[in-house]
Design an enzyme around this catalytic site. Structure first.
Site, short mmCIF file in Angstrom:
data_model
loop_
_atom_site.label_atom_id
_atom_site.label_comp_id
_atom_site.label_asym_id
_atom_site.label_seq_id
_atom_site.Cartn_x
_atom_site.Cartn_y
_atom_site.Cartn_z
N ALA A 1 0.85 -1.20 0.00
CA ALA A 1 0.00 0.00 0.00
C ALA A 1 0.89 1.24 0.00
O ALA A 1 1.88 1.31 0.73
CB ALA A 1 -0.89 -0.02 1.24
N CYS B 1 -2.65 -7.78 7.35
CA CYS B 1 -2.28 -6.39 7.65
C CYS B 1 -2.39 -6.12 9.15
O CYS B 1 -3.43 -6.35 9.76
CB CYS B 1 -3.18 -5.43 6.87
SG CYS B 1 -2.77 -3.71 7.23
N ARG C 1 9.62 -5.39 0.28
CA ARG C 1 10.46 -4.22 0.57
C ARG C 1 11.75 -4.17 -0.25
O ARG C 1 12.19 -3.09 -0.63
CB ARG C 1 10.77 -4.16 2.07
CG ARG C 1 9.54 -3.83 2.90
CD ARG C 1 9.79 -4.08 4.36
NE ARG C 1 10.08 -5.49 4.60
CZ ARG C 1 10.48 -5.99 5.76
NH1 ARG C 1 10.64 -5.19 6.79
NH2 ARG C 1 10.70 -7.29 5.89
N ASN D 1 6.96 -15.73 1.93
CA ASN D 1 7.20 -14.28 1.97
C ASN D 1 7.86 -13.87 3.29
O ASN D 1 7.52 -14.40 4.34
CB ASN D 1 5.85 -13.55 1.80
CG ASN D 1 5.94 -12.06 2.06
OD1 ASN D 1 5.23 -11.54 2.91
ND2 ASN D 1 6.78 -11.36 1.35
N GLY D 2 8.76 -12.94 3.17
CA GLY D 2 9.39 -12.35 4.34
C GLY D 2 10.90 -12.37 4.28
O GLY D 2 11.52 -13.44 4.26
N LYS E 1 -3.65 -14.07 1.92
CA LYS E 1 -2.30 -13.74 2.41
C LYS E 1 -2.42 -13.51 3.91
O LYS E 1 -3.23 -12.70 4.36
CB LYS E 1 -1.77 -12.50 1.70
CG LYS E 1 -0.36 -12.10 2.13
CD LYS E 1 0.24 -11.07 1.17
CE LYS E 1 1.62 -10.59 1.60
NZ LYS E 1 1.58 -9.60 2.66
N GLN F 1 -5.64 -7.53 -4.61
CA GLN F 1 -5.83 -7.83 -3.19
C GLN F 1 -6.92 -6.94 -2.60
O GLN F 1 -6.86 -5.71 -2.66
CB GLN F 1 -4.55 -7.62 -2.40
CG GLN F 1 -4.73 -8.20 -0.99
CD GLN F 1 -3.59 -7.89 -0.05
OE1 GLN F 1 -3.32 -6.73 0.22
NE2 GLN F 1 -2.94 -8.92 0.45
#
Ligand SMILES: Cc1cc2nc3c(=O)[nH]c(=O)nc-3n(C[C@H](O)[C@H](O)[C@H](O)COP(=O)(O)O)c2cc1C
Length: 324
Positions: A16, A101, A226, A201-202, A140, A68
């Site tokens: 976002a 989130c 990121r 992910n991560g 997710k 999403q």
């Protein structure tokens, strides 16, 4: 969806405020196989909010996108997912529901990671959305909500039962926000337990990380968020590594400035000359470059594409002078 992820193994995650279509354009061009939109409020779509609808705009090279949605009401989500499907038609890869989130204003409405604490509602959401559309529905989510209480496996199993076709797992608890280290063991446990494809992910920051995650977790695809900021090249590197090719060298200082300039011009073509949102992208492109801290304040005052061009020009001169 195993076939799909075999051909879409390297994914740009949803961000976002960052992942607009210009950013996605550059990541796809660099080699990302699939992009996600920023999270889009189902309620905002239901109110016909123009700004919310703009989040569905596609990049010119975006043949397919994962959209999403976030929300808490199964009916609203199902109705709006059907609208998105109608709007995007073949350009839609699938609808993903945000259940990870951790931001306060989202969780206080029972949305995002709050749904991990309310698996019955999460179940109803996935079930309703799956019934409302013909495209796949994915979820997710995170390792869990409260630190130390891993619930990803149980939650993933329920989402699978509800009709989810795949899931993306971010190996942090919601309570961690973005602190600490993502636990890839949790992704491995979800992968072992579920029959549907799992996207890991991560903390993937390099081609090496992407290969390690696949090796450690057996995940079906990797999602990078990121590390792509100011660095679309991360996708070129990951794709090369996955094909067994030599991983290209990181971009030179000049290439980074040139890409930042291009990003600014693409944004201006989309939004007009005032492109304040370029400030943060410019900082990411410049991160670690010699002379970057000196231009930081100048970038922070840039408003128009001309302002950015001036600062980039100065940086290029400096790079030439230092023959970097
Ligand atoms: C600025 C920012 C915005 C994000 N927005 C979203 C979002 O809209 N939806 C979502 O599911 N995750 C969002 N995330 C989380 C990322 O998709 C990803 O799960 C997380 O950053 C961990 O992956 P990474 O280590 O590759 O960044 C966001 C993260 C950041 C830093």
């Amino acid at each position: 969806m195993y076939d799909f992820f075999r051909n879409h193994q390297v994914i740009l995650g949803p961000m976002a405020g960052v992942g607009d279509e210009v950013f996605r354009f550059l990541c796809l061009e660099a080699g990302a196989d699939l992009t996600y939109t920023e999270m889009i409020s189902a309620q905002g779509l239901a109110y016909d909010n123009e700004r919310t609808f703009r989040l569905l705009d596609l990049a010119p090279n975006e043949t397919r996108v994962a959209v999403q949605l976030f929300g808490h009401d199964p009916e609203v989500l199902a109705r709006e997912a059907a609208r998105v499907e109608e709007e995007l038609s073949d350009h839609l890869a699938y609808i993903d529901i945000n259940m990870g989130c951790p931001v306060r204003k989202i969780i206080k409405k029972g949305e995002g990671s709050a749904l991990m604490k309310d698996p019955d509602t999460a179940f109803d959401i996935v079930k309703s959305v799956s019934r409302a559309i013909t495209h796949p529905v994915t979820v997710k989510f995170r390792r869990g909500v409260v630190q130390g209480q891993e619930s990803a496996v149980d939650f993933g199993l329920r989402m699978q039962e509800a009709g989810a076709s795949a899931c993306a797992v971010h190996g942090r608890y919601a309570a961690q926000m973005y602190h600490g280290i993502a636990d890839w063991g949790c992704i491995e446990r979800v992968k072992e337990a579920l029959e549907i494809p799992v996207i890991g992910n991560g903390d993937i920051k390099s081609a090496h990380d992407a290969l390690s995650m696949i090796e450690q977790t057996s995940c079906d695809a990797v999602m990078v968020a990121r590390a792509a900021r100011g660095n679309p090249w991360v996708f070129t590197q990951i794709k090369a590594a996955l094909s067994g090719e030599d991983v290209p060298e990181p971009p030179s200082a000049k290439e980074r400035v040139a890409m930042a300039r291009r990003h600014a011009h693409l944004l201006a073509a989309r939004e007009g000359t005032h492109i304040v949102r370029m400030r943060k992208h410019a900082m990411w492109y410049m991160a670690g470059l010699p002379g970057a801290s000196a231009v930081r304040r100048e970038l922070d005052e840039c408003d128009t594409v001309e302002d950015f061009d001036k600062v980039f020009g100065k940086l290029e001169e400096e790079i030439d002078a230092r023959s970097l």
